[in-house]
Each structure stands twice: as structure tokens, then as C-alpha cells.
Design an enzyme around this catalytic site. Structure first.
Site, PDB file in Angstrom:
ATOM      1  N   LYS A   1      39.517  16.865 -58.457  1.00 16.67           N
ATOM      2  CA  LYS A   1      39.172  18.121 -57.767  1.00 16.67           C
ATOM      3  C   LYS A   1      38.992  17.851 -56.277  1.00 16.67           C
ATOM      4  CE  LYS A   1      34.285  17.482 -58.958  1.00 16.67           C
ATOM      5  NZ  LYS A   1      33.300  17.751 -60.026  1.00 16.67           N
TER       6      LYS A   1
ATOM      7  N   ARG B   1      23.435  25.038 -64.726  1.00 17.76           N
ATOM      8  CA  ARG B   1      24.436  25.416 -63.744  1.00 17.76           C
ATOM      9  C   ARG B   1      25.449  26.259 -64.507  1.00 17.76           C
ATOM     10  NH1 ARG B   1      27.891  20.953 -60.459  1.00 17.76           N
ATOM     11  NH2 ARG B   1      28.732  20.718 -62.546  1.00 17.76           N
TER      12      ARG B   1
ATOM     13  N   TYR C   1      29.001  16.330 -24.408  1.00 18.45           N
ATOM     14  CA  TYR C   1      28.299  17.620 -24.337  1.00 18.45           C
ATOM     15  C   TYR C   1      26.788  17.428 -24.267  1.00 18.45           C
ATOM     16  CZ  TYR C   1      32.480  20.312 -25.573  1.00 18.45           C
ATOM     17  OH  TYR C   1      33.704  20.906 -25.584  1.00 18.45           O
TER      18      TYR C   1
ATOM     19  N   MET D   1      34.462  18.295 -31.443  1.00 23.06           N
ATOM     20  CA  MET D   1      35.324  18.784 -32.524  1.00 23.06           C
ATOM     21  C   MET D   1      36.470  17.822 -32.823  1.00 23.06           C
ATOM     22  SD  MET D   1      37.284  22.437 -32.943  1.00 23.06           S
ATOM     23  CE  MET D   1      35.849  23.468 -33.055  1.00 23.06           C
TER      24      MET D   1
END
Ligand SMILES: *Cc1c(COP(=O)(O)O)cnc(C)c1O
Length: 420
Positions: free
Chosen positions: A49, A147, A276, A324
């Protein structure tokens, strides 16, 4: 071997230095070693997955099957469909609940489904009328995790209904442990006992699920008690331990290494700020080393002023904020480093001094699962076999395949194998 076909690795999708190297030899060996530790007759489901925990679902699935896994586990119908589009024929189980609207598509691509509600069972039953062949249904018992799953009584009722419905097969009865990694095994034992009781109830009525399965990596590694017919292995197959208290078998090693190269080297005088917000300020002369990886690649911003990488074989701390697309790390002013030098962001061959996914997870107060599955699709997956680069993930990162081409076919497959 990885042969020609839909999973054939392709040439580099871009020229950016940042790569996730996926060691298919390690993956194959891990699957073999984990299989070797199973109770006789127990099968292994390779849980792929979330793009195989970030490693690339199709290549991982193909390699795991070659290494002896007989099932694949995914979380969504889309993930299962992508495996089928990649030519993978092995049984695939969708481990998470699907929405009833997806039932028809799921059956079209021959996915087994995990079911715990009458509504979903009704939707599957309807859809099965148009399906060719029988549909494998795994009833999930909620034995205390709270769950997904049906309480034992409902689970038994659903199992009876599956057994009585032509077109459906009771392919499995399953549950999931909440704390298989807890050194105190009492809760897991309680869950296993509830599961056994549900199973016994059904067996007394002559209803026998084809497979009983409970164990994830942690429960599998704790001994054969819960291996049953099938174990569902994710994290351990990727060479990462399920928790600090559960060691991996000897020889199991990490599959993913994230690498990059130095993009810029810059001498800083004392009192200079970096990045930054000026969140880092030099006290002495240092070198700022630019690495083209940032939080949009999955190198989390939480590693600002905290993480470290191996740069040209030297430990270099993150200086200031991770941005980023780029991160600056720092080295002493006299350290040898130049543009183009190797950077190991995490992972690395055995004996590597780079941080492991576990170490980054500790810094981030998370688990290695999140570190590897968080490496974003922008980072090309580069597959390694026998120390040679096979090429890149045919399913990730190339513009032709993202979005516009929903079946992930054609264009990238035409690309040639990368010269190794
Ligand atoms: C993800 C998942 C697993 C695999 O867990 P690991 O801890 O990675 O081995 C097993 N079973 C189910 C139901 C899952 O969702």
C-alpha cells in the site's frame, strides 16, 4: 529477474540529482529471510500500500512475488488497479474499507476485499452478479483495535452470508493487532483469543475460511504463535524494524536510500544567517552546502536545524529551515567539499554512517513508516540490482504518466533502459 513488460524500468525522468535508490537485492533477500522464519505452510502477503511505503508499488510487488510472496496487500481500489495495469496477476487484497460505489471496479480488476459491514457486503453481492469467477471476501473481525472491523457476532453473521452466496467465496477471516509491538503481549493475546472464538463458532457450523490471518510485521517477528495461514508483512520487508523493541532477523537490511549531490558550496563569515527567517546564524566561519531536497520531496520541515546528512562522507547538520525544494547543510570551513559531491540523505549500504530512516523518525518524533512513505512522487525511484542501476520507476514522476494517463501505461514504457 525483472523482464521486459509493463514494469520494465525506464530512463531517468529528469536531471535533478535527488533520487530514492531502491535496492531490489535487499528487498528480495528480506522477503526470503522473512519467509524462512514463518511457520510451515504459512504464506506471505507483501503489503505494498501507499506505493509500497514509498518504494514503488509495481517493482516491489514484482520482486516480492519472485522472492516467494504469494499475496499482495493494498489500501485502496486505485492501488490494486495500478498493480493490475502493471501486469501483476497475483492475488491482491484491499485491506481498508472501500466505498460501495467502488465495488464494481474492484471486481473488474479481480481484487479481494476486506468486509466488515452489511452495506458493503450487499454492494459486493450486487456487483458479483456481473463478475466473471467468484469474488474473494475476507471478513475482518474487530477484536479490540476499534478501527475497522465487525464485532465478532456480526463478523460471524457476515461470514455465514458470504458462505451462502453463490458468486462469493469466504477467502479469509482476519483481524489486526493494535499493539503487536508492545512487550506486554496481554492485549494481543486477548485479541487472538476473540479471533479464535469467532473462528471456532464458524467451524462448528461447517464454515471454513480459506485463510486465517492476523499478523503484521511486529506480530510475525514475535514468533510463530499468530502466523496462521498468512502473514501480512509491510515494514520489515522494507528492512525497517516495526519498533525499537522488535529486532529484525539477521541479514534484513533497508531497501531505500535517498541520495542527492551538492548543488552549491558557499563560504560564510561569522554572524551570517542561512535561509528563511534567518533561523540559523553562524558563530564562526563555515561552509553552506546546498542540497536539492526539501519538504515537497518529503524531507520534512521538522528537520530544520535538527536533521543531518552525509556529504562527501562527512556528517553535515541542517542549517536553518528546510524549504520546499532545497536544504542547506553546514560543514567546517576547511572540510573538503565541492559541487557534485555525493550526499546521502538517509539510508545507505550496511555500515553506512548516514542517518537511518529510524534516526530521522526519532528526530521527528514519528515512525520510519512515515519517513519512507512520505518521500514524494517528485523524487524518482531508481532501481538497483546486483549493484547496477536498472532504471527508474515506470509509474512515477514522468509528466506523461501523472494525472493525464490514468492507467499509467504507454509513453514511459517506450523509453529505453538506462545505461548502467
Ligand atoms: C499496513 C497493514 C499491515 C502491514 O503492517 P506492517 O506493520 O507494516 O507490517 C498489515 N495488516 C494490515 C491490515 C495493514 O493495514
Amino acid at each position: 529477474m525483472i523482464g521486459p513488460g509493463p514494469n520494465h524500468p525506464v530512463a531517468a525522468p529528469d536531471q535533478r540529482a535527488t533520487r530514492a535508490e531502491i535496492d531490489l537485492d535487499a528487498l528480495q533477500r528480506n522477503v526470503e529471510l522473512l519467509r524462512g522464519g514463518l511457520a510451515p505452510g504459512t504464506e506471505l502477503m507483501a503489503v505494498v500500500k501507499a506505493n509500497a511505503y514509498g518504494h514503488g508499488a509495481r517493482m516491489v510487488a514484482e520482486t516480492a512475488i519472485e522472492a516467494g510472496a504469494s499475496w499482495l496487500g493494498v489500501a485502496t481500489v486505485g492501488e490494486g488497479r495500478q498493480l493490475r495495469a502493471g501486469g501483476i496477476a497475483a492475488p491482491v487484497l484491499v485491506l481498508s474499507p472501500i466505498s460501495p460505489a467502488e465495488a464494481e471496479l474492484a471486481l473488474q480488476v479481480r481484487l479481494d476485499l476486506t468486509i466488515a459491514t452489511p452495506e458493503l457486503l450487499a454492494a459486493i453481492t450486487d456487483a458479483s452478479r456481473y463478475a466473471t469467477g467468484t469474488v474473494g471476501v475476507h471478513i475482518k473481525v474487530d477484536t479490540g483495535m476499534n478501527r475497522y472491523g465487525a464485532d465478532p457476532e456480526l463478523a460471524a453473521a457476515l461470514a455465514r452470508q458470504v458462505a451462502a452466496t453463490p458468486g462469493l467465496r469466504l477467502a479469509g477471516l482476519m483481524t489486526h493487532f493494535a499493539s503487536a509491538d508492545d512487550p506486554d503481549e496481554r492485549f494481543s493475546e486477548q485479541q487472538a483469543e476473540l479471533f479464535r472464538r469467532c473462528l471456532t463458532t464458524l467451524e462448528r457450523e461447517g464454515i471454513a475460511p480459506e485463510r486465517r490471518h492476523l499478523a503484521n510485521s511486529a506480530a510475525t517477528l514475535r514468533g510463530a504463535a499468530h502466523h496462521a495461514d498468512l502473514v501480512r508483512i509491510g515494514i520489515a520487508m522494507y528492512g525497517l524494524r516495526p519498533s525499537a523493541t522488535i529486532p529484525l532477523p539477521a541479514g534484513v537490511r533497508p531497501v531505500m536510500t535517498v541520495r542527492s549531490t551538492v548543488g552549491r558550496v558557499h563560504a560564510l563569515s561569522p554572524g551570517s544567517i542561512v535561509g528563511y527567517g534567518g533561523a540559523y546564524r553562524t558563530r564562526s566561519a563555515e561552509q553552506a552546502v546546498l542540497v536539492p531536497i526539501g519538504y515537497a520531496d518529503g524531507y520534512r520541515r521538522g528537520l530544520s536545524n535538527l536533521g543531518w546528512m552525509m556529504v562527501a562522507g562527512q556528517r553535515a547538520e541542517v542549517a536553518g529551515r528546510v524549504s520546499m525544494d532545497q536544504t542547506v547543510v553546514r560543514l567546517p570551513i576547511a572540510s573538503p567539499v565541492s559541487v557534485g559531491d555525493d550526499v546521502v540523505v538517509f539510508g545507505g549500504a550496511p555500515g553506512s554512517r548516514a542517518p537511518s530512516a529510524d534516526e530521522l523518525a526519532d528526530l521527528l518524533e514519528t515512525i520510519s513508516y512515515e519517513v519512507v512513505s512520505g518521500i514524494s512522487p517528485r523524487v524518482p525511484r531508481r532501481y538497483m540490482r546486483g549493484g547496477q542501476a536498472l532504471g527508474y520507476d515506470p509509474g512515477a514522476s514522468t509528466p506523461a504518466e501523472s494525472g493525464a494517463n490514468r492507467d499509467h501505461d504507454a509513453p514511459a514504457r517506450l523509453a529505453t533502459r538506462e545505461p548502467s
